[in-house]
Write a protein that holds these residues in place. Sequence first.
Motif, short mmCIF file in Angstrom:
data_model
loop_
_atom_site.label_atom_id
_atom_site.label_comp_id
_atom_site.label_asym_id
_atom_site.label_seq_id
_atom_site.Cartn_x
_atom_site.Cartn_y
_atom_site.Cartn_z
N GLY A 17 26.40 2.89 -8.44
CA GLY A 17 25.48 2.39 -9.46
C GLY A 17 24.16 3.15 -9.47
O GLY A 17 23.75 3.73 -8.46
N HIS A 18 23.51 3.17 -10.62
CA HIS A 18 22.23 3.86 -10.76
C HIS A 18 21.28 3.06 -11.64
O HIS A 18 20.55 3.62 -12.46
N HIS A 31 25.72 -4.98 -11.14
CA HIS A 31 26.16 -4.96 -9.75
C HIS A 31 25.04 -4.45 -8.85
O HIS A 31 24.52 -3.35 -9.06
N SER A 32 24.67 -5.28 -7.88
CA SER A 32 23.62 -4.91 -6.94
C SER A 32 23.83 -5.68 -5.65
O SER A 32 24.71 -6.53 -5.55
N HIS A 33 23.01 -5.38 -4.67
CA HIS A 33 23.05 -6.08 -3.39
C HIS A 33 21.61 -6.21 -2.90
O HIS A 33 20.79 -5.31 -3.11
N SER A 34 21.31 -7.30 -2.25
CA SER A 34 19.97 -7.52 -1.72
C SER A 34 20.05 -7.85 -0.24
O SER A 34 21.04 -8.42 0.23
N ALA A 35 19.00 -7.50 0.49
CA ALA A 35 18.92 -7.80 1.91
C ALA A 35 17.47 -8.13 2.26
O ALA A 35 16.54 -7.70 1.58
N THR A 77 19.23 8.64 -2.53
CA THR A 77 20.02 9.10 -3.67
C THR A 77 21.29 8.28 -3.85
O THR A 77 21.65 7.94 -4.97
N GLY A 78 21.98 7.96 -2.77
CA GLY A 78 23.18 7.13 -2.85
C GLY A 78 22.80 5.66 -2.88
O GLY A 78 22.02 5.21 -2.06
N SER A 79 23.34 4.90 -3.82
CA SER A 79 23.00 3.48 -3.99
C SER A 79 21.48 3.28 -3.98
O SER A 79 20.94 2.58 -3.13
#
Length: 89
Positions: A17-18, A31-35, A77-79
Amino acid sequence: EKAVNVGDIIQSNQPGGHFDFAHAKANEHYHSHSAIVISRGVDHSGKFAHMVGGNEGNAIGLHRVSLHPDGTVVQRTGSPFICVVKNLK
């Protein structure tokens, strides 16, 4: 734009994703993820934050995020990272 602190949430793209913050602001679903940032430190590689997130292959994951000298997140750069949600308490 702001230094990250313990309790802040860092949101990033899922692999491949970008999306950026403008996309996140304008769209409810992507689509994403959080921490959650659980600690900050400095070592021979420079400043860093540790963040922990769940639901990562049915496990909890600990990740290291590099920080600039001012404490802001170094973009990857990645994710790539989308945003930092500040904990104001």
